[in-house]
Design a protein around this motif. Structure first.
Motif, mmCIF file in Angstrom:
data_model
loop_
_atom_site.group_PDB
_atom_site.id
_atom_site.type_symbol
_atom_site.label_atom_id
_atom_site.label_comp_id
_atom_site.label_asym_id
_atom_site.label_seq_id
_atom_site.Cartn_x
_atom_site.Cartn_y
_atom_site.Cartn_z
ATOM 1 N N LEU A 123 0.840 -1.190 0.000
ATOM 2 C CA LEU A 123 0.000 0.000 0.000
ATOM 3 C C LEU A 123 0.881 1.247 0.000
ATOM 4 C CD1 LEU A 123 -2.633 -1.032 2.724
ATOM 5 C CD2 LEU A 123 -2.865 -1.206 0.227
ATOM 6 N N ASN A 124 0.314 2.358 -0.413
ATOM 7 C CA ASN A 124 1.019 3.633 -0.437
ATOM 8 C C ASN A 124 1.024 4.233 0.959
ATOM 9 O OD1 ASN A 124 2.109 6.131 -0.909
ATOM 10 N ND2 ASN A 124 0.481 6.847 -2.280
ATOM 11 N N ALA A 125 2.178 4.216 1.614
ATOM 12 C CA ALA A 125 2.277 4.721 2.989
ATOM 13 C C ALA A 125 2.040 6.217 3.078
ATOM 14 C CB ALA A 125 3.650 4.384 3.562
ATOM 15 N N TYR A 126 2.154 6.929 1.950
ATOM 16 C CA TYR A 126 1.960 8.379 1.952
ATOM 17 C C TYR A 126 0.498 8.787 1.791
ATOM 18 C CZ TYR A 126 7.020 8.361 1.444
ATOM 19 O OH TYR A 126 8.355 8.151 1.651
ATOM 20 N N ASN A 127 -0.364 7.803 1.567
ATOM 21 C CA ASN A 127 -1.802 8.051 1.494
ATOM 22 C C ASN A 127 -2.391 7.825 2.883
ATOM 23 O OD1 ASN A 127 -4.700 7.066 1.246
ATOM 24 N ND2 ASN A 127 -4.351 7.817 -0.837
ATOM 25 N N TYR A 175 8.154 10.802 5.893
ATOM 26 C CA TYR A 175 9.593 10.542 5.812
ATOM 27 C C TYR A 175 9.947 10.126 4.389
ATOM 28 C CZ TYR A 175 10.312 10.772 10.864
ATOM 29 O OH TYR A 175 10.417 11.205 12.158
ATOM 30 N N PRO A 176 11.169 10.397 3.931
ATOM 31 C CA PRO A 176 11.570 10.018 2.568
ATOM 32 C C PRO A 176 11.607 8.508 2.397
ATOM 33 C CG PRO A 176 13.447 10.858 3.808
ATOM 34 C CD PRO A 176 12.238 11.138 4.643
ATOM 35 N N PRO A 177 11.591 8.030 1.161
ATOM 36 C CA PRO A 177 11.480 6.591 0.883
ATOM 37 C C PRO A 177 12.556 5.727 1.525
ATOM 38 C CG PRO A 177 11.068 7.865 -1.103
ATOM 39 C CD PRO A 177 11.542 8.842 -0.076
ATOM 40 N N GLN A 178 13.755 6.276 1.752
ATOM 41 C CA GLN A 178 14.811 5.449 2.345
ATOM 42 C C GLN A 178 14.492 5.040 3.788
ATOM 43 O OE1 GLN A 178 15.178 8.524 1.074
ATOM 44 N NE2 GLN A 178 16.793 9.694 2.062
ATOM 45 N N ALA A 229 15.066 0.534 -2.048
ATOM 46 C CA ALA A 229 14.818 -0.491 -3.075
ATOM 47 C C ALA A 229 13.348 -0.891 -3.150
ATOM 48 C CB ALA A 229 15.692 -1.715 -2.809
ATOM 49 N N TYR A 230 12.731 -1.147 -2.000
ATOM 50 C CA TYR A 230 11.332 -1.585 -2.023
ATOM 51 C C TYR A 230 10.401 -0.489 -2.562
ATOM 52 C CZ TYR A 230 6.902 -3.625 -0.653
ATOM 53 O OH TYR A 230 5.628 -4.131 -0.667
ATOM 54 N N PRO A 231 10.468 0.752 -2.068
ATOM 55 C CA PRO A 231 9.627 1.802 -2.647
ATOM 56 C C PRO A 231 9.891 2.033 -4.130
ATOM 57 C CG PRO A 231 10.457 2.499 -0.514
ATOM 58 C CD PRO A 231 11.175 1.233 -0.865
ATOM 59 N N LEU A 232 11.141 1.859 -4.572
ATOM 60 C CA LEU A 232 11.447 2.013 -5.993
ATOM 61 C C LEU A 232 10.632 1.028 -6.834
ATOM 62 C CD1 LEU A 232 15.329 2.505 -6.019
ATOM 63 C CD2 LEU A 232 13.662 4.042 -7.069
ATOM 64 N N MET A 251 8.307 7.066 -7.175
ATOM 65 C CA MET A 251 8.608 7.070 -5.743
ATOM 66 C C MET A 251 8.688 8.488 -5.188
ATOM 67 S SD MET A 251 12.000 5.491 -3.867
ATOM 68 C CE MET A 251 13.094 6.751 -4.601
ATOM 69 N N LEU A 252 9.451 9.351 -5.869
ATOM 70 C CA LEU A 252 9.608 10.730 -5.412
ATOM 71 C C LEU A 252 8.308 11.511 -5.539
ATOM 72 C CD1 LEU A 252 13.132 11.511 -6.900
ATOM 73 C CD2 LEU A 252 12.551 11.006 -4.516
ATOM 74 N N SER A 253 7.522 11.187 -6.561
ATOM 75 C CA SER A 253 6.231 11.842 -6.729
ATOM 76 C C SER A 253 5.283 11.503 -5.580
ATOM 77 C CB SER A 253 5.608 11.436 -8.068
ATOM 78 O OG SER A 253 4.322 12.002 -8.216
ATOM 79 N N ALA A 254 5.282 10.218 -5.177
ATOM 80 C CA ALA A 254 4.427 9.787 -4.064
ATOM 81 C C ALA A 254 4.837 10.484 -2.772
ATOM 82 C CB ALA A 254 4.503 8.275 -3.904
ATOM 83 N N TRP A 255 6.153 10.561 -2.531
ATOM 84 C CA TRP A 255 6.653 11.236 -1.325
ATOM 85 C C TRP A 255 6.287 12.720 -1.356
ATOM 86 C CZ3 TRP A 255 12.171 13.395 -0.707
ATOM 87 C CH2 TRP A 255 12.341 13.917 0.588
ATOM 88 N N HIS A 256 6.520 13.358 -2.492
ATOM 89 C CA HIS A 256 6.223 14.785 -2.622
ATOM 90 C C HIS A 256 4.736 15.063 -2.406
ATOM 91 C CE1 HIS A 256 5.511 18.568 -5.037
ATOM 92 N NE2 HIS A 256 6.459 18.939 -4.194
ATOM 93 N N GLN A 257 3.895 14.203 -2.948
ATOM 94 C CA GLN A 257 2.453 14.384 -2.782
ATOM 95 C C GLN A 257 2.055 14.206 -1.316
ATOM 96 O OE1 GLN A 257 0.423 15.410 -5.356
ATOM 97 N NE2 GLN A 257 -0.974 15.784 -3.631
ATOM 98 N N GLY A 258 2.707 13.265 -0.654
ATOM 99 C CA GLY A 258 2.432 13.058 0.763
ATOM 100 C C GLY A 258 2.782 14.281 1.590
ATOM 101 N N ILE A 259 3.900 14.935 1.231
ATOM 102 C CA ILE A 259 4.297 16.157 1.929
ATOM 103 C C ILE A 259 3.275 17.268 1.674
ATOM 104 C CG2 ILE A 259 6.034 17.984 2.037
ATOM 105 C CD1 ILE A 259 8.139 15.851 1.465
#
Length: 399
Positions: free
Chosen positions: A53-57, A81-84, A223-226, A235-243
């Motif tokens: 699942l998308n953790a940023y949602n 938090y960032p994907p790493q 690696a997993y989020p990638l 990956m970066l788009s999902a994180w950015h949207q979460g922010i």
């Protein structure tokens, strides 16, 4: 004072600090909520990723732990938090929450031990293994027993882990262990506001090996989020949207909020908005690098952390565990100077002074006093460092 008195006094301080951490950081005397409140959000993110699942949602984040009754604070919280960070979150997510919260507690306690070990090594090196070991006891007790450490441990926050990794990146870099330094910098990047200026310092130093290893470490940690988000852009788009969806909308992340630290937050509490104040942190880092030969190199991390907390922003009061290098430098410069020692201890007292007293007294406009204290500490360490470097150069000329 005799060596025996110093040892006994130090042991007493250490015992009191450990008792304080247990009472206020683990048992939670006088605290609201339950142990690992913020850690529950990280656990939920790990569970979400493990469930693909998308953790940023926020809705999916909540869904991932709907059966965990102990996690009841997600309504007013989010994950950004960032994907790493996936490595840490997914690891604790593998356990039942009743176990996971103590796994996270052990991470924080191990981080405290690592910070103490590096601080002791630094003190011994800068004192040339002097028989005066009082500073080791004092700093160890301060690291364990200060209110910020207890706050991080109780909340299950990430500041101790991220700062320990940041400090280790600097520690190993000074010992020419660049691979270890890069791995630690990469690990610290899951909380980038604590390690960003150190990364810029390594860039200015053209230390490509550390930066390359750090990048590789971040890639492996992500690696997993990638895979989950279909590559780096997703990956970066999902994180950015979460922010965008969560970070700025939460009250405790707004400049001016009582837990938010730094000049931006101080000015916001006074009704002032100063554009571009974060750029000051980058400018001061470059200035520090340009004048690096005029300060003791051992003070670089202390000054970078102080600049981060004062100007970079995105930090909260519990992140002040990253100030230990400043307190270590102060001890080294002031412990044998009575006037300077009294002044520095007064500042440290103000830094640790309970905020709730100001709030109870109806003086909310004073809640950002720590930002001013940290600024004074940074200026003080810089001044002591330049003076010591100048004296060292003079002695070399005389010799």
């Amino acid at each position: 004072m005799t060596k025996s008195f110093n040892r006994n006094f130090g042991l007493g301080l250490l015992a009191v600090s450990i008792l304080s951490l247990i009472c206020f950081g683990i048992i939670g005397i006088g605290r609201d909520g339950q142990l690992n409140g913020d850690g529950g959000v990280l656990y939920a993110a790990g569970r979400a990723w493990l469930m693909n699942l998308n953790a940023y949602n926020h809705d999916l984040l909540t869904k991932s732990v709907v059966a965990v009754k102990e996690i009841d604070n997600l309504k007013d919280a989010a994950f950004f938090y960032p994907p790493q960070s996936a490595v840490l979150c997914m690891f604790v997510g593998l356990f039942d929450y009743s176990v996971a919260k103590f796994v996270w507690l052990s991470f924080n306690l191990l981080s405290i031990a690592a910070i103490i070990a590096m601080t002791v090594s630094t003190l011994n090196q800068r004192q040339n293994n002097s028989e005066n070991q009082l500073g080791i006891w004092v700093m160890s007790a301060m690291i364990i027993g200060n209110p910020f450490t207890a706050h991080v441990v109780w909340m299950g926050q990430t500041a101790l882990i991220a700062f320990a990794a940041t400090m280790a990146a600097w520690f190993f870099s000074q010992r020419q262990k660049f691979v270890l330094a890069g791995i630690c910098l990469g690990l610290a990047s899951f909380k980038p506001q604590l390690c960003l200026l150190l990364g810029i310092w390594f860039l200015l130093e053209r230390n490509w090996k550390i930066l390359a290893v750090a990048f590789a470490t971040v890639t492996i940690m992500s690696a997993y989020p990638l895979v989950l988000y279909g590559g780096p852009l997703g990956m970066l788009s999902a994180w950015h949207q979460g922010i965008l969806d969560s970070y700025s909308s939460l009250p405790f992340n707004q400049p001016g909020f009582q837990d938010k630290v730094g000049m931006e937050s101080l000015f916001a509490s006074l009704g002032l908005k100063i554009p571009g104040i974060k750029i000051v942190a980058l400018i001061l880092t470059v200035v520090l690098w340009l004048f690096r030969n005029r300060i003791n190199r051992e003070d670089v991390l202390a000054l970078l952390m102080g600049i981060s907390f004062t100007f970079l922003g995105y930090t909260h009061v519990y992140d002040y565990v990253g100030l230990f290098p400043i307190l270590t430098s102060l001890w080294l410069y002031c412990s044998n100077n009575r006037k300077a020692f009294i002044s520095s201890m007064a500042l440290v007292f103000l830094l640790f002074f309970p905020r709730r007293i100001f709030l109870t007294a109806g003086l909310p406009f004073l809640i950002h006093w720590r930002t001013i204290v940290v600024l004074i500490l940074v200026v003080g360490v810089a001044a002591f460092s330049m003076k010591a470097k100048s004296s060292e150069g003079l002695q070399q000329e005389i010799a």
